[in-house]
Write a protein that holds these residues in place. Structure first.
Motif, PDB file in Angstrom:
ATOM      1  N   ASN A 192     121.860  76.531 -16.648  1.00  0.00           N
ATOM      2  CA  ASN A 192     120.856  76.402 -15.588  1.00  0.00           C
ATOM      3  C   ASN A 192     120.442  74.951 -15.351  1.00  0.00           C
ATOM      4  O   ASN A 192     119.543  74.675 -14.550  1.00  0.00           O
ATOM      5  N   ILE A 193     121.099  74.024 -16.072  1.00  0.00           N
ATOM      6  CA  ILE A 193     120.776  72.601 -15.962  1.00  0.00           C
ATOM      7  C   ILE A 193     121.790  71.922 -15.054  1.00  0.00           C
ATOM      8  O   ILE A 193     123.007  72.107 -15.210  1.00  0.00           O
ATOM      9  N   TYR A 194     121.293  71.113 -14.125  1.00  0.00           N
ATOM     10  CA  TYR A 194     122.143  70.346 -13.214  1.00  0.00           C
ATOM     11  C   TYR A 194     121.717  68.885 -13.296  1.00  0.00           C
ATOM     12  O   TYR A 194     120.559  68.558 -13.007  1.00  0.00           O
ATOM     13  N   LEU A 195     122.618  68.025 -13.705  1.00  0.00           N
ATOM     14  CA  LEU A 195     122.305  66.599 -13.744  1.00  0.00           C
ATOM     15  C   LEU A 195     122.394  66.046 -12.325  1.00  0.00           C
ATOM     16  O   LEU A 195     123.269  66.436 -11.537  1.00  0.00           O
ATOM     17  N   THR A 196     121.476  65.147 -12.001  1.00  0.00           N
ATOM     18  CA  THR A 196     121.317  64.706 -10.616  1.00  0.00           C
ATOM     19  C   THR A 196     121.187  63.195 -10.524  1.00  0.00           C
ATOM     20  O   THR A 196     120.966  62.512 -11.520  1.00  0.00           O
ATOM     21  N   THR A 197     121.310  62.683  -9.318  1.00  0.00           N
ATOM     22  CA  THR A 197     121.153  61.251  -9.051  1.00  0.00           C
ATOM     23  C   THR A 197     119.669  60.971  -8.850  1.00  0.00           C
ATOM     24  O   THR A 197     119.171  60.865  -7.728  1.00  0.00           O
ATOM     25  N   GLY A 198     118.933  60.848  -9.955  1.00  0.00           N
ATOM     26  CA  GLY A 198     117.485  60.808  -9.875  1.00  0.00           C
ATOM     27  C   GLY A 198     116.968  62.192  -9.509  1.00  0.00           C
ATOM     28  O   GLY A 198     117.741  63.090  -9.140  1.00  0.00           O
ATOM     29  N   ALA A 199     115.653  62.370  -9.590  1.00  0.00           N
ATOM     30  CA  ALA A 199     115.078  63.659  -9.202  1.00  0.00           C
ATOM     31  C   ALA A 199     115.225  63.896  -7.704  1.00  0.00           C
ATOM     32  O   ALA A 199     115.376  65.033  -7.247  1.00  0.00           O
ATOM     33  N   SER A 200     115.208  62.825  -6.915  1.00  0.00           N
ATOM     34  CA  SER A 200     115.256  62.945  -5.448  1.00  0.00           C
ATOM     35  C   SER A 200     116.477  63.723  -4.984  1.00  0.00           C
ATOM     36  O   SER A 200     116.402  64.546  -4.072  1.00  0.00           O
ATOM     37  N   ALA A 204     116.332  67.212  -2.811  1.00  0.00           N
ATOM     38  CA  ALA A 204     116.974  67.300  -1.489  1.00  0.00           C
ATOM     39  C   ALA A 204     118.047  68.384  -1.477  1.00  0.00           C
ATOM     40  O   ALA A 204     118.212  69.103  -0.480  1.00  0.00           O
ATOM     41  N   THR A 205     118.782  68.530  -2.585  1.00  0.00           N
ATOM     42  CA  THR A 205     119.848  69.533  -2.664  1.00  0.00           C
ATOM     43  C   THR A 205     119.279  70.952  -2.613  1.00  0.00           C
ATOM     44  O   THR A 205     119.791  71.811  -1.877  1.00  0.00           O
ATOM     45  N   GLY A 377     126.709  79.943  -7.344  1.00  0.00           N
ATOM     46  CA  GLY A 377     128.034  79.460  -6.954  1.00  0.00           C
ATOM     47  C   GLY A 377     127.975  78.555  -5.737  1.00  0.00           C
ATOM     48  O   GLY A 377     128.688  77.540  -5.661  1.00  0.00           O
ATOM     49  N   GLN A 378     127.111  78.897  -4.781  1.00  0.00           N
ATOM     50  CA  GLN A 378     126.943  78.072  -3.582  1.00  0.00           C
ATOM     51  C   GLN A 378     126.342  76.707  -3.934  1.00  0.00           C
ATOM     52  O   GLN A 378     126.709  75.683  -3.359  1.00  0.00           O
ATOM     53  N   LEU A 379     125.401  76.700  -4.890  1.00  0.00           N
ATOM     54  CA  LEU A 379     124.774  75.446  -5.309  1.00  0.00           C
ATOM     55  C   LEU A 379     125.800  74.525  -5.959  1.00  0.00           C
ATOM     56  O   LEU A 379     125.862  73.327  -5.659  1.00  0.00           O
ATOM     57  N   VAL A 380     126.625  75.082  -6.845  1.00  0.00           N
ATOM     58  CA  VAL A 380     127.670  74.278  -7.495  1.00  0.00           C
ATOM     59  C   VAL A 380     128.648  73.742  -6.450  1.00  0.00           C
ATOM     60  O   VAL A 380     129.084  72.586  -6.520  1.00  0.00           O
ATOM     61  N   LYS A 381     128.984  74.560  -5.462  1.00  0.00           N
ATOM     62  CA  LYS A 381     129.873  74.113  -4.380  1.00  0.00           C
ATOM     63  C   LYS A 381     129.256  72.935  -3.630  1.00  0.00           C
ATOM     64  O   LYS A 381     129.942  71.931  -3.358  1.00  0.00           O
ATOM     65  N   LEU A 382     127.963  73.043  -3.309  1.00  0.00           N
ATOM     66  CA  LEU A 382     127.283  71.968  -2.588  1.00  0.00           C
ATOM     67  C   LEU A 382     127.264  70.688  -3.417  1.00  0.00           C
ATOM     68  O   LEU A 382     127.500  69.589  -2.900  1.00  0.00           O
ATOM     69  N   LEU A 383     126.994  70.826  -4.718  1.00  0.00           N
ATOM     70  CA  LEU A 383     126.975  69.654  -5.594  1.00  0.00           C
ATOM     71  C   LEU A 383     128.356  69.022  -5.722  1.00  0.00           C
ATOM     72  O   LEU A 383     128.481  67.805  -5.871  1.00  0.00           O
TER      73      LEU A 383
END
Length: 535
Positions: A192-200, A204-205, A377-383
Motif C-alpha cells: 500500500n506504499i507508493y514512493l513519490t517525487t515529494g508529497a506533491s 496530484a496523482t 491497478g489503475q493507480l500503478v498504471k498511472l504511476l
C-alpha cells in the motif's frame, strides 16, 4: 546570392534559409560556396520580403493553450517572488536600495535558509551515489549497511537505474515498518506504499485518479481555507471543482465539523463532493489537530462517503506544549473495523520538511488504504507513465524512515542534530508569535507546528483604495511595499485563501535566530510606517 557556379535563380529553399540571416543583418557562409557570400542590394531587399512572407502566427498562444493550465496559480512562487528576483539582479548591478539583500521568507526551503543537512542522511546518499566510498574508513558502518541494502534493491546495484514505478521494494518495506512504529503497532502493508517525487506528486496523482464527471456531477474537492496552493493549482489543472471550508482563526485555526457540513451541503447544489483534504499540522496556519477533531473528521468522511487525503508532511514539526501529532491512519484504526475497513485514506509524507529539510531530493511517499483492487491497478498504471520517482530521493526517504537507532555508531550524532533543528524551530516559532503580537495592527495565532507564521494584518482603507488603483489585492500591495522598502519577501494571504475582508501574509520561520530577529524588527518598523502613511 552571387558567385561563380551559382545560378542566379538559385533554389527556393536556399533563399529561405539565407533570408532570415540576411534580414537580421548577419553575413553567413553560403551552403554551396567555401567563402563568404556577397549580397547585392536587390538580393537583400528580396530576402527581407521572403522572410516577412514566411513568418506565421505561433501555434501556441495564450488563446490556444490549455485553459486549465492558464487557470493554475501558485502564490508561493508567484509575482512577489518574481519581483524579488528582479531586485536581486539590481542589487548585483550596484543599484542602490534601502537594504543590501533580499530575504526570501516566502518558502519553506530549510537549507537555503542556512539549516545544515543531517550528516547520516547525506552519508548514506553519498555512499549510494558513489559506491567506491564503501571502502573508505571515513564512513560509519551503519551508514554503509543501509547504503548496501538500498543498492542491492537497485537494478545493476546502481542508483542510476530505473526502479519499479511504485518504488524500490526494500524502501517501501522500511516505510511500512516506520508507520507501524509511529502508530504504535497499527499494521502497514508495503504493497500500500507508493514512493513519490515529494508529497506533491502523490497528492496530484491521487487527485487525478479521483476526478471525473461533468456538470453537477463533476468531482468536488474540499480543501481548507487558508490552504497550501498546491491544492487549488491541482484542482484547476484537472478542471475539478474547488469546495472551500474555512478554518476558525478565532480558535487557533481549528477545524470545525459544522463548517465541513455547511460547505458540503452548499457544494452539492453544483458538484459531486467526494474528496476531503486535511493538512495536519497546518500550512500556512500551523495548527495541530487534536485527537477529538480527527475522530470527528473521520466520522464525517465515513458518514458522507468522502475519500480522505491527509497531508502529514509536517508530522515532526510540533512545538506547542499540550500538542501532539496523531496520524489519521492510527486514529482510523482505533475507531474500529467499521471505519478502518471502509474509509478510503491516502496519507502523505516527504523528505522536504520535518528536521531533514531535504527539499531538493524530491523524496516522498504515500500510503493508500481501502483502495478498490481494480483501482489499485489503475493507480500503478498511472504511476508507470512517469516511470519512477528519483531514485536518490527514494534513498533519502529511506533514511528518514530508517534512521540510526540506539546502540548504532551514528545514533548519538543523529539524535543531537535532529533535536537541535527541532528545538531551534520551536524557539523561533515562539519568538515570531511574541514579536508579531507586540505590533499594533498585527495578530498572530500560536505557531503550534509546521514552519510558518500566518499573521493577520490591519490594512487601512486608504491603502485598500490605492491597492485597487494598482489592480492589486490589498495584501499583495502590502507585501510588495514590504519587499520594495525592506527587501523582505513574504507571500500575501490572498494566495492561500482567507475570509472576505481579512488580510494576512505567510512567512517562514526558517532563517537563523539572529537573522529572524532582524527580519521581524524590519517588519515591525515597516508596518508602523505603513499605518502612519495610510491612516
Amino acid at each position: 546570392c552571387e558567385g561563380p557556379g551559382v545560378r542566379r535563380s538559385g533554389r527556393k529553399d536556399m533563399a529561405l534559409r539565407c533570408a532570415a540571416s540576411l534580414a537580421a543583418g548577419r553575413q553567413r557562409p553560403c551552403p554551396r560556396l567555401p567563402g563568404p557570400v556577397r549580397w547585392s542590394s536587390a538580393a537583400k531587399a528580396s530576402a527581407v520580403k521572403i522572410s516577412e512572407k514566411t513568418s506565421r502566427e505561433k501555434i501556441l498562444t495564450l488563446e490556444s493553450m490549455n485553459p486549465q493550465v492558464k487557470a493554475v496559480e501558485y502564490a508561493v512562487r508567484g509575482p512577489i517572488v518574481l519581483k524579488a528576483g528582479e531586485i536581486e539582479k539590481e542589487l548585483r548591478k550596484g543599484i542602490k536600495k534601502p537594504f543590501t539583500e533580499v530575504i526570501k521568507a516566502n518558502i519553506g526551503d530549510a537549507h537555503a535558509m542556512g539549516q545544515r543537512p543531517i550528516t547520516f542522511l547525506r552519508q548514506v546518499v553519498a555512499l549510494c551515489t558513489y559506491p567506491n566510498l564503501l571502502d573508505s574508513p571515513s564512513f560509519p558502518e551503519d551508514a554503509k549497511k543501509r547504503a548496501k541494502r538500498i543498492l542491492q534493491g537497485c537494478g545493476g546495484n546502481s542508483l542510476g537505474s530505473y526502479s519499479a514505478s511504485q518504488g524500490i521494494n526494500c524502501i517501501r518495506e522500511d516505510v511500512a515498518s516506520y508507520i507501524e512504529r509511529r502508530d504504535g503497532g497499527v499494521p502497514a502493508d508495503p504493497d500500500n506504499i507508493y514512493l513519490t517525487t515529494g508529497a506533491s506528486d502523490g497528492i496530484a496523482t491521487i487527485l487525478k485518479i479521483l476526478v471525473s464527471g461533468g456538470g453537477k456531477s463533476r468531482t468536488g474537492v474540499m480543501i481548507p481555507i487558508p490552504q497550501y496552493p498546491l491544492y487549488s493549482a491541482a484542482i484547476s489543472e484537472l478542471d475539478a471543482i474547488q469546495v472551500n471550508y474555512y478554518l476558525d482563526e478565532e480558535n487557533c485555526w481549528a477545524l470545525d465539523v459544522n463548517e465541513l457540513r455547511r460547505s458540503l451541503n452548499e457544494a452539492k447544489a453544483y458538484c459531486n463532493p467526494k474528496v476531503l483534504c486535511i493538512i495536519n499540522p497546518g500550512n500556512p496556519t500551523g495548527q495541530v489537530q487534536n485527537r477529538k477533531c480527527i475522530e470527528d473528521v473521520i466520522h464525517f468522511a465515513w458518514e458522507e462517503k468522502l475519500f480522505l487525503l491527509a497531508d502529514e508532511v509536517y508530522q515532526d514539526n510540533v512545538y506547542s506544549e499540550g500538542c501532539q501529532f496523531h496520524s489519521f491512519k492510527k486514529i482510523l484504526y482505533e475507531m474500529g473495523p467499521e471505519y478502518y475497513n471502509n474509509v478510503e485514506l491516502a496519507s502523505f509524507h516527504s523528505t522536504s520538511k520535518g528536521y531533514m529539510g531535504e527539499c531538493g531530493y524530491r523524496g516522498g511517499y504515500m500510503e493508500v488504504i481501502n483502495l478498490h483492487p481494480e483501482i489499485k491497478g489503475q493507480l500503478v498504471k498511472l504511476l508507470s507513465v512517469r516511470l519512477c520517482p528519483p531514485v536518490s530521493g527514494q534513498a533519502a526517504m529511506d533514511i528518514v524512515v530508517n534512521p540510526p537507532v540506539p546502540g548504532e555508531e551514528s545514533y548519538s550524532q543523529f539524535i543531537k542534530e535532529k533535536e537541535s533543528v527541532l528545538n531551534n524551530l520551536a524557539k523561533k516559532a515562539k519568538l515570531t508569535e511574541d514579536m508579531f503580537n507586540k505590533v499594533p495592527g498585527i495578530h498572530c495565532n500560536p505557531l503550534q507546528g509546521a514552519m510558518y507564521a500566518f499573521p493577520r494584518i490591519f490594512i487601512p482603507s486608504k491603502a485598500i483604495e490605492e491597492a485597487k488603483a494598482h489592480k492589486m489585492a490589498p495584501d499583495m500591495f502590502y507585501c510588495m511595499k514590504l519587499l520594495e522598502e525592506t527587501g523582505i519577501c513574504v507571500v500575501p494571504g490572498s494566495g492561500f485563501g482567507q475570509r472576505e475582508g481579512s488580510y494576512h501574509f505567510r512567512m517562514t520561520i526558517l532563517p537563523p535566530v539572529e537573522k529572524l530577529k532582524i527580519l521581524l524588527e524590519k517588519v515591525k518598523d515597516f508596518h508602523m510606517k505603513f499605518l502612519e502613511k495610510y491612516a
